[in-house]
Design a protein around this motif. Sequence first.
Motif, PDB file in Angstrom:
ATOM      1  N   SER A  23       5.283   5.288  -3.209  1.00  0.00           N
ATOM      2  CA  SER A  23       6.358   6.250  -3.424  1.00  0.00           C
ATOM      3  C   SER A  23       7.469   5.668  -4.310  1.00  0.00           C
ATOM      4  CB  SER A  23       6.932   6.680  -2.075  1.00  0.00           C
ATOM      5  OG  SER A  23       7.998   7.562  -2.239  1.00  0.00           O
ATOM      6  N   ALA A  24       7.695   4.370  -4.190  1.00  0.00           N
ATOM      7  CA  ALA A  24       8.722   3.699  -4.992  1.00  0.00           C
ATOM      8  C   ALA A  24       8.217   3.347  -6.387  1.00  0.00           C
ATOM      9  CB  ALA A  24       9.197   2.444  -4.276  1.00  0.00           C
ATOM     10  N   GLY A  25       6.912   3.530  -6.597  1.00  0.00           N
ATOM     11  CA  GLY A  25       6.336   3.217  -7.904  1.00  0.00           C
ATOM     12  C   GLY A  25       6.136   1.733  -8.144  1.00  0.00           C
ATOM     13  N   VAL A  26       5.948   0.990  -7.070  1.00  0.00           N
ATOM     14  CA  VAL A  26       5.696  -0.448  -7.181  1.00  0.00           C
ATOM     15  C   VAL A  26       4.442  -0.789  -6.390  1.00  0.00           C
ATOM     16  CG1 VAL A  26       8.167  -0.993  -7.466  1.00  0.00           C
ATOM     17  CG2 VAL A  26       7.141  -1.061  -5.181  1.00  0.00           C
ATOM     18  N   GLY A  27       3.946  -1.966  -6.615  1.00  0.00           N
ATOM     19  CA  GLY A  27       2.785  -2.424  -5.865  1.00  0.00           C
ATOM     20  C   GLY A  27       3.194  -3.020  -4.528  1.00  0.00           C
ATOM     21  N   SER A  28       2.224  -3.170  -3.646  1.00  0.00           N
ATOM     22  CA  SER A  28       2.489  -3.757  -2.328  1.00  0.00           C
ATOM     23  C   SER A  28       3.039  -5.164  -2.448  1.00  0.00           C
ATOM     24  CB  SER A  28       1.204  -3.786  -1.489  1.00  0.00           C
ATOM     25  OG  SER A  28       0.861  -2.496  -1.088  1.00  0.00           O
ATOM     26  N   ALA A  29       2.533  -5.920  -3.413  1.00  0.00           N
ATOM     27  CA  ALA A  29       3.001  -7.302  -3.591  1.00  0.00           C
ATOM     28  C   ALA A  29       4.488  -7.334  -3.939  1.00  0.00           C
ATOM     29  CB  ALA A  29       2.182  -8.011  -4.661  1.00  0.00           C
ATOM     30  N   THR A  30       4.929  -6.405  -4.772  1.00  0.00           N
ATOM     31  CA  THR A  30       6.346  -6.344  -5.132  1.00  0.00           C
ATOM     32  C   THR A  30       7.193  -6.023  -3.905  1.00  0.00           C
ATOM     33  OG1 THR A  30       5.813  -5.646  -7.371  1.00  0.00           O
ATOM     34  CG2 THR A  30       8.045  -5.186  -6.598  1.00  0.00           C
ATOM     35  N   LEU A  31       6.741  -5.051  -3.115  1.00  0.00           N
ATOM     36  CA  LEU A  31       7.460  -4.705  -1.892  1.00  0.00           C
ATOM     37  C   LEU A  31       7.563  -5.922  -0.974  1.00  0.00           C
ATOM     38  CD1 LEU A  31       8.739  -2.403  -0.137  1.00  0.00           C
ATOM     39  CD2 LEU A  31       6.481  -2.184   0.904  1.00  0.00           C
ATOM     40  N   HIS A  32       6.448  -6.644  -0.805  1.00  0.00           N
ATOM     41  CA  HIS A  32       6.425  -7.799   0.087  1.00  0.00           C
ATOM     42  C   HIS A  32       7.240  -8.969  -0.446  1.00  0.00           C
ATOM     43  CE1 HIS A  32       3.863  -6.212   3.201  1.00  0.00           C
ATOM     44  NE2 HIS A  32       3.099  -5.685   2.266  1.00  0.00           N
ATOM     45  N   ARG A  33       7.391  -9.067  -1.755  1.00  0.00           N
ATOM     46  CA  ARG A  33       8.255 -10.122  -2.310  1.00  0.00           C
ATOM     47  C   ARG A  33       9.713  -9.871  -1.945  1.00  0.00           C
ATOM     48  NH1 ARG A  33       4.903 -10.152  -6.553  1.00  0.00           N
ATOM     49  NH2 ARG A  33       6.094  -8.693  -7.811  1.00  0.00           N
ATOM     50  N   HIS A  34      10.112  -8.612  -1.994  1.00  0.00           N
ATOM     51  CA  HIS A  34      11.493  -8.270  -1.668  1.00  0.00           C
ATOM     52  C   HIS A  34      11.730  -8.209  -0.162  1.00  0.00           C
ATOM     53  CE1 HIS A  34      12.830  -7.519  -5.745  1.00  0.00           C
ATOM     54  NE2 HIS A  34      11.691  -6.880  -5.955  1.00  0.00           N
ATOM     55  N   PHE A  35      10.712  -7.783   0.580  1.00  0.00           N
ATOM     56  CA  PHE A  35      10.811  -7.638   2.030  1.00  0.00           C
ATOM     57  C   PHE A  35       9.574  -8.282   2.644  1.00  0.00           C
ATOM     58  CE2 PHE A  35      12.883  -4.011   0.019  1.00  0.00           C
ATOM     59  CZ  PHE A  35      14.178  -4.197   0.487  1.00  0.00           C
ATOM     60  N   PRO A  36       9.669  -9.559   3.008  1.00  0.00           N
ATOM     61  CA  PRO A  36       8.491 -10.294   3.472  1.00  0.00           C
ATOM     62  C   PRO A  36       7.882  -9.787   4.779  1.00  0.00           C
ATOM     63  CG  PRO A  36      10.471 -11.663   3.578  1.00  0.00           C
ATOM     64  CD  PRO A  36      10.860 -10.381   2.933  1.00  0.00           C
ATOM     65  N   SER A  37       8.637  -8.985   5.529  1.00  0.00           N
ATOM     66  CA  SER A  37       8.096  -8.431   6.774  1.00  0.00           C
ATOM     67  C   SER A  37       8.572  -6.996   6.934  1.00  0.00           C
ATOM     68  CB  SER A  37       8.576  -9.267   7.975  1.00  0.00           C
ATOM     69  OG  SER A  37       9.968  -9.090   8.169  1.00  0.00           O
ATOM     70  N   ARG A  38       7.873  -6.275   7.777  1.00  0.00           N
ATOM     71  CA  ARG A  38       8.266  -4.901   8.096  1.00  0.00           C
ATOM     72  C   ARG A  38       9.703  -4.901   8.622  1.00  0.00           C
ATOM     73  NH1 ARG A  38       5.934  -0.263   9.032  1.00  0.00           N
ATOM     74  NH2 ARG A  38       3.860  -1.154   8.812  1.00  0.00           N
ATOM     75  N   TRP A  39      10.030  -5.881   9.473  1.00  0.00           N
ATOM     76  CA  TRP A  39      11.359  -5.913  10.083  1.00  0.00           C
ATOM     77  C   TRP A  39      12.450  -6.157   9.050  1.00  0.00           C
ATOM     78  CZ3 TRP A  39      10.744  -3.195  13.906  1.00  0.00           C
ATOM     79  CH2 TRP A  39       9.593  -3.268  14.680  1.00  0.00           C
ATOM     80  N   SER A  40      12.165  -6.960   8.033  1.00  0.00           N
ATOM     81  CA  SER A  40      13.184  -7.182   7.007  1.00  0.00           C
ATOM     82  C   SER A  40      13.451  -5.886   6.231  1.00  0.00           C
ATOM     83  CB  SER A  40      12.808  -8.337   6.076  1.00  0.00           C
ATOM     84  OG  SER A  40      11.630  -8.051   5.368  1.00  0.00           O
ATOM     85  N   LEU A  41      12.429  -5.082   6.013  1.00  0.00           N
ATOM     86  CA  LEU A  41      12.606  -3.789   5.351  1.00  0.00           C
ATOM     87  C   LEU A  41      13.403  -2.841   6.252  1.00  0.00           C
ATOM     88  CD1 LEU A  41      12.045  -1.824   3.028  1.00  0.00           C
ATOM     89  CD2 LEU A  41       9.888  -1.242   4.169  1.00  0.00           C
TER      90      LEU A  41
END
Length: 167
Positions: A23-41
């Motif tokens: 939905s954000a137009g990024v890959g999962s790896a990019t999301l995980h780089r910015h937010f390493p865990s579900r809780w950090s997001l």
Amino acid sequence: MSAASAAIARDGADASLEAIARSAGVGSATLHRHFPSRWSLLEAVFRDRIDGLCARAEELRAAPDALEALSTWLREVAAYSTTTRGLAASILNAPAEESDSCGTTLIAAGDPLRRRAVDEGSVRPDVAMADLMTLVNAISLAAQEVGAAEAERLVTLALEGVRPRGG
């Protein structure tokens, strides 16, 4: 952040991280780089809301009745957690090592209200702020289907049990 906020509002704390990334137009790896865990997001999504509740606790420190100030704040936390999908689960399930978690932040904000109520004799001294937050968040989870008003009513009912015997 807007994609994550929308997904969590719709699906709660268990929102699909892959769907958020898409939905954000990024890959999962990019999301995980910015937010390493579900809780950090989740923490990032809820931070502004938590800051507002902390500011409210600060305002209530000036209230004349310590128990009423604490009760008001806890009811407001319950109402907010009940209507903000994922917030209560995020607070209850945050990893213990997260010293800057939403739950830790709320405990620190509410503890002066609790201490003042204890000092005035309207709350038992063995009641910790963490206990009250666990209680409020459990009520919020249970009341998500019936709404904020019911959560507030249940918090009021539960708070009767934190008063000293004979108080």
